[in-house]
Design a protein around this motif. Structure first.
Motif, short mmCIF file in Angstrom:
data_model
loop_
_atom_site.label_atom_id
_atom_site.label_comp_id
_atom_site.label_asym_id
_atom_site.label_seq_id
_atom_site.Cartn_x
_atom_site.Cartn_y
_atom_site.Cartn_z
N ARG A 97 1.12 -1.33 -0.08
CA ARG A 97 -0.60 -0.25 0.26
C ARG A 97 1.21 1.06 0.29
NH1 ARG A 97 -2.84 -1.27 4.26
NH2 ARG A 97 -1.84 -0.53 5.99
N VAL A 98 1.57 1.85 -1.48
CA VAL A 98 2.21 2.42 -1.49
C VAL A 98 1.71 3.52 -2.17
CG1 VAL A 98 4.66 1.59 -0.02
CG2 VAL A 98 3.85 1.28 -2.32
N GLU A 99 2.45 4.79 -3.03
CA GLU A 99 2.06 5.63 -4.03
C GLU A 99 3.08 5.03 -4.90
OE1 GLU A 99 0.96 9.72 -5.60
OE2 GLU A 99 0.51 9.35 -3.14
N PRO A 100 2.95 4.71 -5.93
CA PRO A 100 4.32 4.29 -6.47
C PRO A 100 4.71 5.40 -7.33
CG PRO A 100 1.52 3.82 -7.89
CD PRO A 100 1.43 4.29 -7.20
N GLN A 101 6.38 5.71 -7.35
CA GLN A 101 6.69 6.63 -8.00
C GLN A 101 6.94 5.87 -9.56
OE1 GLN A 101 7.45 9.63 -6.57
NE2 GLN A 101 6.31 8.42 -4.50
N LEU A 102 5.90 6.72 -10.46
CA LEU A 102 6.12 6.38 -11.73
C LEU A 102 6.83 8.24 -12.26
CD1 LEU A 102 2.08 5.99 -12.80
CD2 LEU A 102 4.33 4.18 -11.95
N GLU A 103 7.81 7.07 -13.34
CA GLU A 103 8.59 7.88 -14.20
C GLU A 103 8.28 8.26 -15.80
OE1 GLU A 103 12.72 7.34 -13.52
OE2 GLU A 103 12.39 7.15 -11.62
N TYR A 104 8.18 8.70 -16.35
CA TYR A 104 7.70 8.22 -17.66
C TYR A 104 8.76 9.19 -18.83
CZ TYR A 104 3.19 8.97 -16.02
OH TYR A 104 2.11 9.27 -15.58
N GLU A 105 8.71 8.34 -19.80
CA GLU A 105 10.02 8.27 -20.68
C GLU A 105 9.38 8.20 -22.57
OE1 GLU A 105 13.18 5.58 -22.23
OE2 GLU A 105 13.01 5.45 -19.93
N VAL A 106 10.60 9.14 -22.92
CA VAL A 106 10.07 9.52 -24.08
C VAL A 106 10.90 8.32 -25.16
CG1 VAL A 106 9.68 11.25 -26.08
CG2 VAL A 106 9.67 12.03 -23.89
N PHE A 107 10.11 7.68 -25.91
CA PHE A 107 10.92 6.85 -26.83
C PHE A 107 12.19 7.74 -27.38
CE2 PHE A 107 8.42 2.97 -27.31
CZ PHE A 107 8.52 2.35 -25.61
N ASP A 108 13.37 7.57 -27.51
CA ASP A 108 13.59 8.00 -28.45
C ASP A 108 14.11 7.50 -30.25
OD1 ASP A 108 15.94 5.90 -28.08
OD2 ASP A 108 17.06 7.20 -26.98
N GLU A 109 14.81 7.16 -30.74
CA GLU A 109 14.92 6.52 -32.14
C GLU A 109 15.00 5.02 -31.71
OE1 GLU A 109 17.10 8.09 -35.34
OE2 GLU A 109 15.88 10.57 -34.86
N LYS A 110 16.46 4.48 -30.99
CA LYS A 110 16.47 3.37 -30.71
C LYS A 110 15.94 2.99 -29.97
CE LYS A 110 20.41 0.87 -27.79
NZ LYS A 110 22.08 1.44 -27.08
N ARG A 111 14.85 3.76 -28.72
CA ARG A 111 13.82 2.75 -28.61
C ARG A 111 12.86 2.14 -29.56
NH1 ARG A 111 12.66 2.49 -22.70
NH2 ARG A 111 11.16 0.32 -22.87
N GLN A 112 12.40 3.29 -30.44
CA GLN A 112 11.34 2.86 -31.21
C GLN A 112 12.14 1.89 -32.27
OE1 GLN A 112 10.26 6.71 -33.12
NE2 GLN A 112 10.27 8.18 -31.77
N SER A 114 14.23 -0.25 -31.93
CA SER A 114 13.56 -1.75 -30.62
C SER A 114 12.37 -2.36 -30.81
CB SER A 114 14.78 -1.31 -29.49
OG SER A 114 14.59 -2.60 -28.51
N TYR A 115 11.04 -1.10 -30.05
CA TYR A 115 10.49 -1.89 -29.65
C TYR A 115 9.86 -2.26 -31.46
CZ TYR A 115 5.06 -0.91 -29.27
OH TYR A 115 3.33 -0.91 -28.95
N THR A 118 11.29 -6.04 -32.15
CA THR A 118 9.88 -6.85 -30.89
C THR A 118 8.69 -7.62 -31.42
OG1 THR A 118 11.82 -5.87 -29.18
CG2 THR A 118 9.54 -7.00 -28.33
N VAL A 119 7.87 -6.11 -31.98
CA VAL A 119 6.73 -6.25 -32.24
C VAL A 119 6.97 -6.55 -33.59
CG1 VAL A 119 4.71 -5.23 -32.72
CG2 VAL A 119 5.50 -4.90 -31.24
N ALA A 120 7.78 -6.52 -34.70
CA ALA A 120 7.90 -7.88 -35.54
C ALA A 120 7.88 -9.12 -35.31
CB ALA A 120 8.65 -7.01 -37.07
N ASP A 121 9.04 -9.41 -34.71
CA ASP A 121 9.34 -10.95 -34.06
C ASP A 121 7.94 -11.29 -33.49
OD1 ASP A 121 11.93 -10.13 -35.51
OD2 ASP A 121 12.78 -10.08 -33.02
N ILE A 122 7.32 -10.45 -33.20
CA ILE A 122 6.43 -11.59 -32.45
C ILE A 122 5.26 -11.65 -33.47
CG2 ILE A 122 4.50 -11.41 -30.63
CD1 ILE A 122 6.96 -9.81 -28.41
N LEU A 123 4.94 -10.83 -34.11
CA LEU A 123 3.92 -11.34 -34.86
C LEU A 123 4.43 -12.04 -35.90
CD1 LEU A 123 2.54 -7.89 -35.68
CD2 LEU A 123 1.13 -9.44 -34.43
N SER A 124 5.92 -12.62 -36.15
CA SER A 124 6.25 -13.43 -37.57
C SER A 124 6.80 -14.54 -36.84
CB SER A 124 7.70 -12.32 -38.03
OG SER A 124 8.54 -12.11 -37.94
N THR A 125 6.46 -14.87 -35.79
CA THR A 125 7.54 -16.08 -35.40
C THR A 125 7.09 -16.54 -33.82
OG1 THR A 125 9.84 -15.26 -36.34
CG2 THR A 125 9.40 -17.09 -34.49
#
Length: 143
Positions: A97-112, A114-115, A118-125
């Protein structure tokens, strides 16, 4: 088993005019560590049951001298019969029972990239998530 007043469901998606909530009475309780609550919900993957438990939190670090009662509604109005001995009525998890400490991050080009890969791999295999990402008990995810 007993009943809650209709006001117990007021404002919830389960509220039906004139319909009382069931109350699964228990003669047991659960005590958790200070600062923890009990998250009670309908038994997972049990859509076959003729009722739906109303999900909620119980501060069972403080409330543990009386049994925990679980409100529910009948989802099959024409149900007539008995619930078999051993039928699960609730599933419970201890949660901090604690208030979560959320952090927001903008996807940079490298993260986009990778995302997208990963989605393409999951959908294809088949099995990509299970083989590459799901933790296996006693083994690291790299094995």
């Amino acid at each position: 088993m007993s009943f809650h007043t209709p006001g117990q469901l007021a404002g919830s998606p389960f509220a039906t005019p004139g319909q009382a909530a069931l109350k699964f009475n228990s003669l047991w309780t659960i005590q958790v560590e200070d600062g923890w609550s009990l998250f009670a919900t309908h038994p997972v993957n049990r859509d076959d049951l003729p009722f739906r438990l109303v999900t909620g939190l119980v501060d069972s670090d403080r409330f543990n001298d009386g049994g925990i009662n679980f409100p529910a509604v009948w989802t099959e109005p024409e149900f007539s019969g008995l619930l078999r001995k051993g039928t699960p009525v609730a599933q419970c998890f201890a949660v901090p029972r604690v208030e979560p400490q959320l952090e927001y991050e903008v996807f940079d080009e490298k993260r986009q990239a990778s995302y997208a890969q990963t989605v393409a791999d999951i959908l294809s295999t088949p099995g990509v998530y299970r083989k590459r990402f799901r933790a296996r008990r006693g083994r690291s995810t790299s094995e």
